[in-house]
Design a protein around this motif. Structure first.
Motif, PDB file in Angstrom:
ATOM      1  N   LEU A  43       0.798  -1.216  -0.044  1.00  0.00           N
ATOM      2  CA  LEU A  43      -0.099   0.097  -0.062  1.00  0.00           C
ATOM      3  C   LEU A  43       0.944   1.292  -0.063  1.00  0.00           C
ATOM      4  CD1 LEU A  43      -2.698   1.399   0.057  1.00  0.00           C
ATOM      5  CD2 LEU A  43      -2.967   1.007   2.664  1.00  0.00           C
ATOM      6  N   ALA A  44       1.906   1.456   0.652  1.00  0.00           N
ATOM      7  CA  ALA A  44       2.690   2.407   0.634  1.00  0.00           C
ATOM      8  C   ALA A  44       3.411   2.385  -0.435  1.00  0.00           C
ATOM      9  CB  ALA A  44       4.061   2.006   1.847  1.00  0.00           C
ATOM     10  N   MET A  45       3.825   1.432  -1.040  1.00  0.00           N
ATOM     11  CA  MET A  45       4.548   1.842  -2.407  1.00  0.00           C
ATOM     12  C   MET A  45       3.446   2.245  -3.648  1.00  0.00           C
ATOM     13  SD  MET A  45       7.485   0.954  -4.067  1.00  0.00           S
ATOM     14  CE  MET A  45       8.171  -0.287  -3.266  1.00  0.00           C
ATOM     15  N   ARG A  46       2.316   1.844  -3.408  1.00  0.00           N
ATOM     16  CA  ARG A  46       1.404   2.319  -4.541  1.00  0.00           C
ATOM     17  C   ARG A  46       1.148   3.980  -4.317  1.00  0.00           C
ATOM     18  NH1 ARG A  46       0.731  -1.002  -8.709  1.00  0.00           N
ATOM     19  NH2 ARG A  46      -0.240  -2.895  -8.186  1.00  0.00           N
ATOM     20  N   LEU A  47       1.100   4.313  -2.954  1.00  0.00           N
ATOM     21  CA  LEU A  47       0.998   5.521  -2.822  1.00  0.00           C
ATOM     22  C   LEU A  47       2.036   6.362  -3.150  1.00  0.00           C
ATOM     23  CD1 LEU A  47      -0.870   5.656   0.798  1.00  0.00           C
ATOM     24  CD2 LEU A  47      -2.068   6.234  -1.308  1.00  0.00           C
ATOM     25  N   SER A  48       3.221   5.939  -2.940  1.00  0.00           N
ATOM     26  CA  SER A  48       4.477   6.566  -3.493  1.00  0.00           C
ATOM     27  C   SER A  48       4.442   6.717  -4.966  1.00  0.00           C
ATOM     28  CB  SER A  48       5.736   5.791  -3.161  1.00  0.00           C
ATOM     29  OG  SER A  48       7.207   6.370  -3.565  1.00  0.00           O
ATOM     30  N   LEU A  49       3.716   5.896  -5.501  1.00  0.00           N
ATOM     31  CA  LEU A  49       3.820   5.758  -7.143  1.00  0.00           C
ATOM     32  C   LEU A  49       2.793   6.622  -7.587  1.00  0.00           C
ATOM     33  CD1 LEU A  49       5.129   2.286  -7.824  1.00  0.00           C
ATOM     34  CD2 LEU A  49       6.186   4.221  -8.388  1.00  0.00           C
ATOM     35  N   VAL A  50       1.769   7.276  -6.636  1.00  0.00           N
ATOM     36  CA  VAL A  50       0.891   8.165  -7.028  1.00  0.00           C
ATOM     37  C   VAL A  50       1.562   9.541  -6.599  1.00  0.00           C
ATOM     38  CG1 VAL A  50      -1.296   9.224  -6.591  1.00  0.00           C
ATOM     39  CG2 VAL A  50      -1.186   6.881  -6.537  1.00  0.00           C
ATOM     40  N   ALA A  51       1.931   9.935  -5.654  1.00  0.00           N
ATOM     41  CA  ALA A  51       2.314  11.143  -5.102  1.00  0.00           C
ATOM     42  C   ALA A  51       3.746  11.509  -5.948  1.00  0.00           C
ATOM     43  CB  ALA A  51       2.824  11.077  -3.790  1.00  0.00           C
ATOM     44  N   GLY A  52       4.551  10.470  -6.173  1.00  0.00           N
ATOM     45  CA  GLY A  52       5.654  10.748  -6.829  1.00  0.00           C
ATOM     46  C   GLY A  52       5.884  11.220  -8.296  1.00  0.00           C
ATOM     47  N   PRO A  53       5.230  10.695  -9.123  1.00  0.00           N
ATOM     48  CA  PRO A  53       4.867  10.980 -10.459  1.00  0.00           C
ATOM     49  C   PRO A  53       4.088  12.369 -10.500  1.00  0.00           C
ATOM     50  CG  PRO A  53       4.599   8.868 -10.479  1.00  0.00           C
ATOM     51  CD  PRO A  53       4.802   9.094  -9.009  1.00  0.00           C
ATOM     52  N   LEU A  54       3.011  12.463  -9.608  1.00  0.00           N
ATOM     53  CA  LEU A  54       2.164  13.795  -9.566  1.00  0.00           C
ATOM     54  C   LEU A  54       2.812  14.867  -9.137  1.00  0.00           C
ATOM     55  CD1 LEU A  54      -1.228  12.772  -8.465  1.00  0.00           C
ATOM     56  CD2 LEU A  54      -0.716  12.996 -10.731  1.00  0.00           C
ATOM     57  N   ARG A  55       4.238  14.794  -8.136  1.00  0.00           N
ATOM     58  CA  ARG A  55       5.089  15.721  -7.870  1.00  0.00           C
ATOM     59  C   ARG A  55       5.752  16.426  -8.986  1.00  0.00           C
ATOM     60  NH1 ARG A  55       8.198  13.339  -3.944  1.00  0.00           N
ATOM     61  NH2 ARG A  55       6.400  12.803  -2.885  1.00  0.00           N
ATOM     62  N   LEU A  56       6.356  15.301  -9.778  1.00  0.00           N
ATOM     63  CA  LEU A  56       7.254  15.263 -10.855  1.00  0.00           C
ATOM     64  C   LEU A  56       6.735  16.194 -11.934  1.00  0.00           C
ATOM     65  CD1 LEU A  56      10.036  14.624 -11.786  1.00  0.00           C
ATOM     66  CD2 LEU A  56       9.260  12.545 -12.777  1.00  0.00           C
ATOM     67  N   LEU A  57       5.215  15.993 -12.018  1.00  0.00           N
ATOM     68  CA  LEU A  57       4.496  16.933 -13.089  1.00  0.00           C
ATOM     69  C   LEU A  57       4.162  18.298 -12.708  1.00  0.00           C
ATOM     70  CD1 LEU A  57       1.784  14.271 -14.119  1.00  0.00           C
ATOM     71  CD2 LEU A  57       3.829  14.956 -15.596  1.00  0.00           C
ATOM     72  N   ASP A  58       4.557  18.475 -11.572  1.00  0.00           N
ATOM     73  CA  ASP A  58       4.366  19.979 -11.012  1.00  0.00           C
ATOM     74  C   ASP A  58       5.558  20.694 -11.648  1.00  0.00           C
ATOM     75  OD1 ASP A  58       2.402  19.548  -9.434  1.00  0.00           O
ATOM     76  OD2 ASP A  58       3.360  19.555  -7.461  1.00  0.00           O
ATOM     77  N   GLY A  59       6.642  20.150 -12.178  1.00  0.00           N
ATOM     78  CA  GLY A  59       7.667  20.770 -12.955  1.00  0.00           C
ATOM     79  C   GLY A  59       7.563  20.552 -14.224  1.00  0.00           C
ATOM     80  N   ASP A  60       8.674  20.607 -15.016  1.00  0.00           N
ATOM     81  CA  ASP A  60       8.732  20.518 -16.423  1.00  0.00           C
ATOM     82  C   ASP A  60       9.188  19.174 -17.170  1.00  0.00           C
ATOM     83  OD1 ASP A  60      11.339  20.905 -15.663  1.00  0.00           O
ATOM     84  OD2 ASP A  60      11.823  22.334 -17.301  1.00  0.00           O
TER      85      ASP A  60
END
Length: 327
Positions: free
Chosen positions: A285-302
């Motif tokens: 469950l922790a990994m799934r949440l990391s793989l949601v938050a991380g890519p979305l955080r990366l998309l805050d940039g360019d």
């Protein structure tokens, strides 16, 4: 507009590493990296047809606004020559194949960033080999299973990245994962309405799963982010590990959760008995949440490959929500 590496400066670096007879005939920046630039150089006048150059320049890092890192946190961003060399030395001592280093420099005399010139492993990725030559891929996968067994049996009484493994951390592995998952849940909920609606139940589930885990006092050596795209194949068909900067001692269940997600149908060749199911449940469950938050955080940039990151976040959001449903 980002300014990536100056090709002429990197070409000089390559010539310094391989000798004055070396001539650069082509340079290509490879796609996919989010924390360092990876450049393939085609060469003449030297015994090797090419090399890879890593550049850890600030302009190569696509992660926006990374929070201040806790030095004891093994999940803190791992970037630069120090973690790379520490990981390389550790793996080399165990007989684990990684690209050979021709030059490594953090003096800023050759280039205004940490840089390394390394072997260009010729056989592509294991991920690609699954599609083109299943027999060779199966052989490499079997060898990779043995490599992972060597790593996971290399124990430490402390957990942490190999460049920071100095003293016992104040919190357990499972507590570290729980705290990170709760932060990832908060970040994901800010960006995804479905996660926001399920956040109270998700928070309770994380706490419940963490409460089931019993203490542990030894930790194996794990890559931390080992997918088939992070395994190259050399001319002899042997697996070669790359993107090793995050190498750490940690619960091997964390590695196996990631392996299962990334290797999919090929994972059974890497599976091993004796894993702690309670840790696997929490870490999934922790990994799934990391793989949601991380890519979305990366998309805050360019970050350029936006569809890829959006797809990863979407898939893992669905999978995280599915873990709340009764089985």
């Amino acid at each position: 507009m980002r300014q990536f590496a100056d090709v002429e400066d990197l070409s000089k670096l390559v010539r310094d590493a391989l000798g004055p007879g070396c001539r650069v005939v082509a340079v290509k920046r490879l796609r996919g990296g989010s924390k360092k630039g990876v450049y393939r150089f085609r060469l003449e006048g030297t015994r090797m047809p090419g090399v890879i150059v890593y550049s850890w320049a600030e302009a190569e890092n696509f992660w926006p606004g990374e929070r201040e890192a806790d030095p004891a946190d093994p999940f803190a961003p791992a970037s630069g020559l120090v973690p790379f060399l520490a990981a390389h030395r550790t793996l080399d001592a165990l007989g684990v194949r990684t690209p050979r280093i021709h030059l490594a420099d953090d003096s800023r005399r050759h280039y205004p960033a940490d840089v390394a010139v390394v072997e260009d492993v010729s056989g592509g990725t294991l991920e690609a080999l699954f599609e083109t030559d299943r027999r060779r891929a199966a052989n490499a996968l079997g060898e990779l299973a043995g490599t992972l067994e060597v790593m996971h049996r290399h124990r430490s009484r402390h957990y942490g990245r190999v460049d920071r493994l100095e003293s016992a951390p104040l919190v357990s592995c499972e507590r570290r994962v729980l705290d990170r998952a709760l932060r990832d849940l908060d970040e994901a909920a800010e960006r995804d309405a479905r996660i926001a609606a399920a956040a109270p139940a998700m928070r309770d589930r994380l706490q419940e799963l963490a409460g089931r885990v019993r203490p542990r006092a030894e930790y194996g050596l794990i890559h931390g982010e080992l997918g088939p795209d992070h395994v190259l194949i050399d001319a002899g068909g042997h697996p070669v590990l790359i993107d090793i900067e995050g190498l750490m001692h940690f619960d091997v269940e964390w590695e196996h959760v990631f392996l299962r997600l990334r290797f999919g149908e090929h994972y059974p060749a890497l599976a091993r008995p004796g894993l702690d199911q309670r840790r696997l449940d929490l870490y999934l469950l922790a990994m799934r949440l990391s793989l949601v938050a991380g890519p979305l955080r990366l998309l805050d940039g360019d970050f350029p490959d936006r569809a890829l990151m959006q797809g990863i976040a979407e898939h893992n959001a669905r999978e995280a929500l599915a873990l709340l449903r009764p089985s």
